[in-house]
Design a protein around this motif. Structure first.
Motif, PDB file in Angstrom:
ATOM      1  N   SER A 280      44.829  49.818  -8.552  1.00  0.00           N
ATOM      2  CA  SER A 280      44.402  48.418  -8.539  1.00  0.00           C
ATOM      3  C   SER A 280      43.918  48.016  -7.153  1.00  0.00           C
ATOM      4  O   SER A 280      44.511  48.396  -6.144  1.00  0.00           O
ATOM      5  CB  SER A 280      45.552  47.502  -8.956  1.00  0.00           C
ATOM      6  OG  SER A 280      45.865  47.666 -10.311  1.00  0.00           O
TER       7      SER A 280
ATOM      8  N   PRO B 132      44.793  42.987  -8.555  1.00  0.00           N
ATOM      9  CA  PRO B 132      45.511  42.847  -9.835  1.00  0.00           C
ATOM     10  C   PRO B 132      45.604  41.395 -10.295  1.00  0.00           C
ATOM     11  O   PRO B 132      45.703  40.479  -9.473  1.00  0.00           O
ATOM     12  CB  PRO B 132      46.894  43.408  -9.513  1.00  0.00           C
ATOM     13  CG  PRO B 132      47.056  43.219  -8.038  1.00  0.00           C
ATOM     14  CD  PRO B 132      45.683  43.362  -7.448  1.00  0.00           C
TER      15      PRO B 132
ATOM     16  N   THR C  91      47.519  42.271 -17.032  1.00  0.00           N
ATOM     17  CA  THR C  91      47.101  43.481 -16.317  1.00  0.00           C
ATOM     18  C   THR C  91      45.757  43.996 -16.825  1.00  0.00           C
ATOM     19  O   THR C  91      45.065  44.731 -16.116  1.00  0.00           O
ATOM     20  CB  THR C  91      48.158  44.584 -16.453  1.00  0.00           C
ATOM     21  OG1 THR C  91      48.426  44.820 -17.845  1.00  0.00           O
ATOM     22  CG2 THR C  91      49.448  44.179 -15.755  1.00  0.00           C
TER      23      THR C  91
ATOM     24  N   SER D  93      42.972  43.091 -14.523  1.00  0.00           N
ATOM     25  CA  SER D  93      43.009  43.609 -13.156  1.00  0.00           C
ATOM     26  C   SER D  93      41.776  44.439 -12.836  1.00  0.00           C
ATOM     27  O   SER D  93      41.237  45.158 -13.690  1.00  0.00           O
ATOM     28  CB  SER D  93      44.269  44.459 -12.946  1.00  0.00           C
ATOM     29  OG  SER D  93      45.433  43.677 -13.094  1.00  0.00           O
TER      30      SER D  93
ATOM     31  N   THR E 295      40.258  47.502 -10.719  1.00  0.00           N
ATOM     32  CA  THR E 295      40.743  48.743 -10.123  1.00  0.00           C
ATOM     33  C   THR E 295      39.605  49.485  -9.438  1.00  0.00           C
ATOM     34  O   THR E 295      38.432  49.099  -9.535  1.00  0.00           O
ATOM     35  CB  THR E 295      41.373  49.653 -11.192  1.00  0.00           C
ATOM     36  OG1 THR E 295      40.330  50.191 -12.024  1.00  0.00           O
ATOM     37  CG2 THR E 295      42.367  48.884 -12.051  1.00  0.00           C
TER      38      THR E 295
END
Length: 342
Positions: free
Chosen positions: A278, A281, A286, A289, A291
């Protein structure tokens, strides 16, 4: 995935180098009202920062540029979510830069007091707000699936974010006090060294509280528990803290400063490694998020950027090492006679 992982590491490295270099500048500025007892002391403190402070901030520009080029979606969401905090940091850094020049343009105590206050605020606020920003990133930012921030500036001023801000201030103030002990002499150097000794237990206590709070409020430890060898990173931070204390007792101030630098770099990587993969985040879900893998530029872009970095970063490093070596001596009264030194 390899390219994204490499750029994630480089992203963290650039932030670590920025905090390590500009950290002592922000630390000295934060100590300005406390240690600047006389006009000579203030001049010494300013000259101890210069002429490196503006070069140190190149790493901030580089870190921001890498975020934009390697992870454009992260850049977009991050700079919109943290817009207020980042603008405050930007204005504070601008204010600090012009204060060095403006304070000596008029021989007036009131004039100088205004710009001295700006030097303090332009150093303390960025130190605090960088910590607040990264603390919030560690625990997650409330943004939705469209990348829209669901909060205000006050949302960022939560207990964990403020604790991270206090940790950054303590790290940078320690870093700055040690740099003053190296670069200045006489009473100012002695007071800076004594202050560093008094700051050490405060910094250590805040660091311990932060580590405990990180376990409670974030998921940074998940990567470490999955791969225990990674605990070597926080151990380096611990070793750096111990080294600061030991070398202070030996009055080996450069070694103490180097230990402080290692502590700052290790603390930064503690958070970066805990975040992986991540980058930004979401605390809402999640699935929202961002990444290193779902927010990166194309592989060709990352390849071209990597070539540029391999070619030019060593040049930048060589120049900065040369500059630090050139201005490694103590600030003298002759230096104070030349305004352009800073």
């Amino acid at each position: 995935m390899l390219l994204q992982s490499v750029w994630f590491f480089l992203w963290g490295l650039l932030w670590a180098v920025f905090f390590m270099t500009d950290g002592f500048d922000m630390g000295i500025g934060s100590l300005y009202p406390l240690l600047g007892k006389s006009e000579r002391d203030k001049h010494m403190m300013i000259h101890a920062m210069g002429p490196m402070w503006d070069g140190n901030e190149v790493w901030l520009i580089t870190a921001g540029g890498v975020t934009f080029a390697a992870f454009p979606l992260v850049y977009a969401v991050m700079f919109s979510s943290l817009y207020s905090a980042l603008m405050l940091i930007l204005f504070a850094l601008i204010l600090r830069g012009v204060s060095f020049e403006f304070r000596n343009k008029v021989e007036s105590a009131a004039w100088k007091k205004v710009w001295d206050t700006c030097i303090f605020l332009g150093s303390f606020l960025p130190a605090l707000l960088f910590g607040v920003a990264f603390g919030n990133i560690f625990q997650g930012i409330p943004f939705d699936g469209d990348g829209v921030y669901q909060g205000t500036l006050l949302t960022l001023l939560n207990p964990y974010g403020l604790l991270a801000g206090v940790l950054f201030v303590c790290l940078f103030v320690m870093h700055g006090a040690l740099w003053l002990a190296i670069r200045t002499d006489g009473d100012l150097a002695e007071r800076a060294a004594r202050l560093a000794g008094k700051l050490w237990p405060v910094l250590t206590g805040v660091a311990v509280v932060f580590l405990v709070a990180t376990f409670i409020f974030t998921s940074l430890y998940d990567n470490y528990l999955a791969t225990p060898v990674l605990f070597l990173v926080p151990l380096v931070a611990v070793a750096g803290l111990v080294g600061i204390r030991y070398f202070l007792m030996q009055q080996a101030f450069f070694k103490a400063w180097f230990s402080s630098a290692a502590t700052i770099v290790a603390c930064t990587f503690f958070g970066v490694i805990g975040l992986f993969p991540s980058l930004f985040p979401s605390s809402i879900d999640t699935a929202f998020s961002l990444t290193a893998f779902n927010a990166s530029s194309s592989p060709l872009t990352l390849q071209i950027m990597l070539i540029v970095v391999v070619l030019f970063i060593p040049v930048v490093l060589a120049y900065q090492i040369w500059a630090y070596k050139l201005f490694s001596g103590k600030v003298t009264d002759d230096d104070l006679a030349h305004e352009e030194t800073y």
